[in-house]
Every structure is written in C-alpha cells, then in structure tokens.
Design an enzyme around this catalytic site. Sequence first.
Site, PDB file in Angstrom:
ATOM      1  N   SER A   1       8.775 -24.956  -0.442  1.00  0.00           N
ATOM      2  CA  SER A   1       7.322 -24.872  -0.580  1.00  0.00           C
ATOM      3  C   SER A   1       6.621 -24.669   0.762  1.00  0.00           C
ATOM      4  CB  SER A   1       6.789 -26.121  -1.284  1.00  0.00           C
ATOM      5  OG  SER A   1       7.173 -27.298  -0.594  1.00  0.00           O
TER       6      SER A   1
ATOM      7  N   SER B   1      -0.463 -31.135   6.306  1.00  0.00           N
ATOM      8  CA  SER B   1      -0.480 -29.784   5.724  1.00  0.00           C
ATOM      9  C   SER B   1       0.332 -29.733   4.438  1.00  0.00           C
ATOM     10  CB  SER B   1       0.071 -28.772   6.738  1.00  0.00           C
ATOM     11  OG  SER B   1       1.284 -29.256   7.321  1.00  0.00           O
TER      12      SER B   1
ATOM     13  N   LYS C   1       6.841 -40.462  10.306  1.00  0.00           N
ATOM     14  CA  LYS C   1       5.812 -40.538   9.258  1.00  0.00           C
ATOM     15  C   LYS C   1       6.416 -40.457   7.863  1.00  0.00           C
ATOM     16  CE  LYS C   1       5.519 -36.043   7.827  1.00  0.00           C
ATOM     17  NZ  LYS C   1       5.257 -35.486   6.484  1.00  0.00           N
TER      18      LYS C   1
ATOM     19  N   SER D   1       2.763 -35.907  -1.617  1.00  0.00           N
ATOM     20  CA  SER D   1       3.835 -36.175  -0.656  1.00  0.00           C
ATOM     21  C   SER D   1       5.095 -36.609  -1.388  1.00  0.00           C
ATOM     22  CB  SER D   1       3.399 -37.271   0.319  1.00  0.00           C
ATOM     23  OG  SER D   1       4.518 -37.866   0.953  1.00  0.00           O
TER      24      SER D   1
END
Length: 332
Positions: free
Chosen positions: A15, A139, A192, A255
Amino acid sequence: MEPFKHPIAILGAGSWGTALALVLARKGQKVRLWSYESDHVDEMQAEGVNNRYLPNYPFPETLKAYCDLKASLEGVTDILIVVPSFAFHEVITRMKPLIDAKTRIAWGTKGLAKGSRLLHEVVATELGQVPMAVISGPSLATEVAANLPTAVSLASNNSQFSKDLIERLHGQRFRVYKNDDMIGVELCGSVKNILAIATGISDGLKLGSNARAALITRGLTEMGRLVSVFGGKQETLTGLAGLGDLVLTCTDNQSRNRRFGLALGEGVDKKEAQQAIGQAIEGLYNTDQVHALAQKHAIEMPLTFQVHRILHEDLDPQQAVQELLERSPKAE
C-alpha cells in the site's frame, strides 16, 4: 540534473509503495513499480490498479508494474525501496549487480534490518557510500492515495539527492520537509510501530484515553533515549518523523500496528490477529530488533520491553500492564 528526465523505480508494491508511486506518477513522472509476486504484477497490469493492497486508485498512464527486477532498474538512477524491513537487505542484495555508480537509493521502509542494523548501514555495507535518503512521517497510504494533505520528512546524506527527490515528490497535497538526521528519522520510524502496538493493547484492554496519552508521551521518552545514544538529533523527536508519526500510528485504526495491538488486548491470538490484518506488521518484527539494541546498549525502554515479552514470551497483556503500573516512581 533535472530529476524528471529519468524514470524512478519503486521496489515494493504494497500500500505505501503504491501510494508513493501514485504521488510521482500524478506529477507526470515515469514510475516503475516492482513486485516479486508475478501474479500480483499480472493483476496490476491487467486492471491498472493495485486491487490487492490499495484498491480504488487507478494508475496514471506513466505508472507501470514490473516483476522483472532487471527490467525495472534499466536506465534508472533513482530507486525508492518500500518493502518490509525484514526484506530490505535481500532487496539490496538482489539489486546490487544490476546498478551502476550513478545510482541513488531512497527508502520509505520503517524499521531495522536483521541484526538490529539501521537501514543506511545495510546500504553502505552492500553498496558503499552512495547517495541515500529516507522518507518518513505521518502518512497513511490510503490518505496519500486519496490526495488528502500529508507532510513527511526526507533525510539524506547528499544535498543534491535531497533537493532532487524533494522536487520529485513535493506538492500542495504531499509536502516534503528537508531533514539531515538520517539516524534520528530511522530510529523514530522503528520505535513508533512498537508503541502503536502498546497503545493498541491498552485500548483493547479498555484502559482509557488517559492511559493512551501516557503511553504516547512516555513512549516518546523511550524513543528519545535511543536516538540520543546513537547520535540522532532531539529536534527530530518533535518533528514529523518522531512525534507526528507516533501520534498518528498510535491513534488511528488504519494503522496495522495499532489494530494488531487492539486485537491482542481484546484477547485475540497473535497468529489470528496477523492473518486478519493481511499485510506486514512492522512492529511485530521490529520489537525484537529494537529490544536487542536496547539491551546491548543498556537503554531503559520499559514499554518496548513489555511489548517484546507479550509478543515473544507470551506474557499476558494484563500482566504486562500490571508490572508497568507497579514500577517505582521516576522523575519525568
């Protein structure tokens, strides 16, 4: 150099790789999107869209899918690698005999390679001190593909490459900010994902918004310790690649790392949660790499260590939380 004269190759048709390919192709650039899966390439060539990983966003005429790595790199100077971190070294190794001295390497991969190595170290070891750049920041691929406003950091070891790549990518809806801290940007992108799993677990356990905010904030502290030890800049922590990406990944259910954590917190089996998501979960792999790095350099990262125990030692998430809550008070 006029960067639009030559095609750019994007290695990795997930993606995120596809979203970056769309950004470039919509600006009229010739883009070669490579995937190692021949059936996937056949689908993209026939349908003119990546229905497998980023449906509903048709390819511009200048975006072509490739399965032959040699063909995808022929006549190309700039290469953008967007594969999972566990596959990064293999891709570099495969492309090594196919490139020349003019090649410049960028990547949108977030994570560490096997042996807890930063990705720029892998590139330098295999290819020498070529021009390199890393793109990172908050993003989500679907929002980039939908042309929603996005801002990212681009850190490079070469000022000309940085300038050219920013010119390639930057636009009103995809803003690219120059950075010179490759180490900080890479490490922030690795940690992260782990913290997104942690906040997902917390929300899956219904621990509330206060707990989520505390995890993000204390997680940023862990990120800062790691960045500091390796010589990264503290300013990177509060920038797009640090705080920006951390907040997005920890709070938005697009996410994959957060969704994976949510499932674990709700009691779903790890393998079942992986299968349900269907794409690479960087935090699952990188927890092991960052944990090893922190242990080797005696860096205090309690959230990372507890996520590692949940994922690799079958620690119950409730028990992991309890142990964190029982830690002695610390100065902030």
